[in-house]
Write an enzyme that holds these catalytic residues in place. Structure first.
Site: not given
Length: 590
Positions: A132, A140, A201, A234-235, A247, A320
């Site tokens: 990601d 990352r 994001r 996404k998403h 999450h 996901d």
């Protein structure tokens, strides 16, 4: 890429890719020539090998042959290479917490080793290797890879070309490190300022702007051909209007059909038109679009109906992470991948227990809930994606070229130019630009950010001090910052999601600094919504706490550049519910 520059291990493995040639595995045993097309591969694969292609997971270790106890505990084998071979995996996803990401050359060697393991296992199919790398908040792979401030900062530039170039550079650098898929861009439209999981994001709260920049990034990631990576928007069907993090829980979004068409659909439709290689599903319930109660990842109405039938999407649908609570609340782990496949998903990302997930799919084929034809449909899409991106023909990367391709001076210069255009000034009571301060205090959220900003300011001449207080400063930390502010000519205070009630002490810090009697510049280094909760003599939004954003901020502080960023979201007024403190498109300049 010339063979002479590859590692010996990669050269030997690459020989297995040559059609019609005598081939050897890395152990020296003879193998038949490996099929080259998706259909050829599919015809030769066993059911177990096909099912393995559906799954993408992580493995622990810096190299493909690094033994890590975590692999033994989770997968029953010792090394990442053994994880790939045991489960015939279709893909691997890299994270820093799996001890997989330490530097460009290490990542490239790891990627080559994983590909070697894949093509010398049962199905002999190279991997999709992903991460990601959205940039900004979700990054990352850090320095020396080129860093960008992220989507909302790109929204502040209003430039599709900036969005495309940022994605192209990120994609080229990922591919140089052996990755061929990026779970980006985020196409969610952040219409809820209290969204705990999307926020910066997202490109914007405006569907049209978000759609334009989402499409531009898809083209950027994928437009470089075999030097680029597969994008994954996404998403779906849209995670922008939630106050719950999927999450840790199962978000419910109350958009009706008309709202979805107007707010959430445009970026996904634009990404599909731009040719996105994959679409990632969301673990959200949208009861007015599907009354089954299932999250979108497990919904035939959402994936099979809205995405496939209505939007005409024919590419790969990836879930996901199947470890997230949003998809695990209602069904057992062995049933989740079956339901996802029945709904229309193809790639199954990070199941909680890989063996249980694979066994669940195999059992569903044997008892008739899934047909092998249905498995073939998804595997064919995955193999065709690999073929399209050149992964079947040559999955390896040239390690000797990584240093010149990742974090190059040219890439870093472009990143700085783009970031310069994103800095947004929201308030200025004759504070900016700063007029030759002798001493500057930099305080607030972010140890790295305050240090980077203090260094950048110090390079301009003033004596600068970094005093990080974190996202939840204590009364003692606030007292110390206020005391030091009195001894400086100006204070720059960084806030990070101060709008969140858990972080409200940051607002106390800003208010107390205002009372110290010296000029204060408040800077929102994440969501710009902080500026609606407390006034400061000057407010600036950078949308990022990356070093590149701190350098661009410093240029604005000292008048080296004029701010040109425009708010890509509206900032609500916390004191007047329903009203805006700073409207969409607002931004001061000089």
């Amino acid at each position: 890429m010339p063979l002479k520059s590859r590692t010996r291990r990669a050269v030997i493995a690459l020989s297995a890719l040559v059609v019609g040639a005598a081939t050897l595995t890395t152990t020296g045993s003879a193998v038949s020539p490996r099929p080259q097309t998706a259909d050829e591969l599919l015809r030769e694969m066993s059911l177990e090998e096909k099912v393995g292609q559906l799954f993408v997971t992580y493995a622990y270790g810096r190299t493909a042959n690094t033994a890590d106890p975590a692999n033994r505990e989770e997968f029953g084998v010792d090394t990442p290479a053994e994880v790939v071979r045991k489960y015939h995996l279709g893909g691997i996803v890299h994270f820093s917490w799996t001890n997989s990401l330490y530097g460009p050359e290490q990542i490239a060697r790891l990627s080559n080793g994983m590909q070697d393991a894949a093509i010398n296992s049962g199905g002999r199919v190279p991997l999709l290797i992903s991460t990601d790398q959205e940039q900004g908040k979700i990054t990352r792979i850090g320095e020396p890879a080129t860093q960008f401030p992220g989507n909302m900062a790109l929204g502040a530039t209003r430039s599709p070309e900036d969005a495309r170039r940022a994605a192209e550079i990120t994609g080229r650098e990922l591919r140089a490190m052996g990755l061929n898929m990026n779970f980006a861009p985020d196409g969610d439209v952040n219409v809820n300022p209290q969204n705990p999981v999307i926020g910066v994001r997202s490109f914007s709260s405006d569907p049209a702007l978000a759609a334009e920049l989402t499409a531009a990034q898809v083209r950027g990631y994928q437009g470089a051909g075999e030097d680029g990576v597969s994008g994954s928007v996404k998403h779906f069907p849209g995670h922008g209007d939630t106050a719950t993090d999927s999450h840790t829980g199962l978000p419910v979004i109350e958009h009706d059909r008309q709202q979805w068409e107007r707010l959430d659909k445009p970026p996904f439709a634009a990404a599909i038109e731009a040719g996105t290689d994959s679409v990632m599903s969301a673990h959200i319930v949208v009861p007015k679009l599907d009354d089954s109660g299932n999250p979108a990842t497990l919904s035939r109405t959402v994936l099979g109906g809205m995405l496939r039938a209505e939007l005409g999407y024919r590419g790969v649908v990836v879930t996901d992470s199947l470890q997230m609570q949003g998809v695990r609340e209602q069904h057992p782990d062995g049933e989740i991948p079956v339901l996802a496949l029945q709904a229309g998903a193809d790639m199954l990302l990070m199941p909680q227990n890989l063996q249980v997930a694979i066994d669940g799919v195999l059992a569903a084929v044997r008892d008739g809930r899934l047909t092998e034809q249905r498995i073939d449909e998804s595997v064919r899409r995955i193999l065709e994606l690999k073929q399209k991106r050149g992964v079947l023909a040559d999955p390896f990367t040239d390690v000797s070229q990584v240093g010149s391709k990742v974090g190059s001076p040219e890439h870093r210069a472009i990143a700085e130019e783009i970031t310069d255009r994103s800095t947004t000034v929201l308030r200025n009571e004759n504070v900016l630009p700063l007029e030759d301060p002798a001493e500057v205090l930099v305080t607030g959220a972010g140890e790295d950010a305050t240090a980077a900003l203090a260094e950048d300011i110090g390079a301009r001449g003033p004596r600068s001090t970094a005093l990080p207080t974190g996202e939840q400063p204590t009364p003692q930390q606030i007292d110390r910052a206020v005391a030091q502010a009195a001894d400086n000519d100006v204070t720059v205070v960084l806030t990070n999601a101060a709008w969140d009630s858990d972080n409200a002490a940051q607002l106390d810090l800003v208010n107390r600094l205002k009372q110290a009697g010296k000029p204060v510049v408040a800077v929102a280094v994440r969501d710009p919504y902080d500026a609606g909760h407390v006034d400061a003599p000057a407010w600036v939004a950078t949308y990022s706490d990356k070093a590149v954003a701190m350098e661009s901020l410093t240029k604005v502080l000292f008048g080296e550049t004029s701010p040109t960023g425009k708010l890509p979201v509206a900032v609500p007024d916390a004191d007047r519910p329903g009203s805006e403190k700073y409207p969409f498109g607002f931004g001061l300049t000089w």
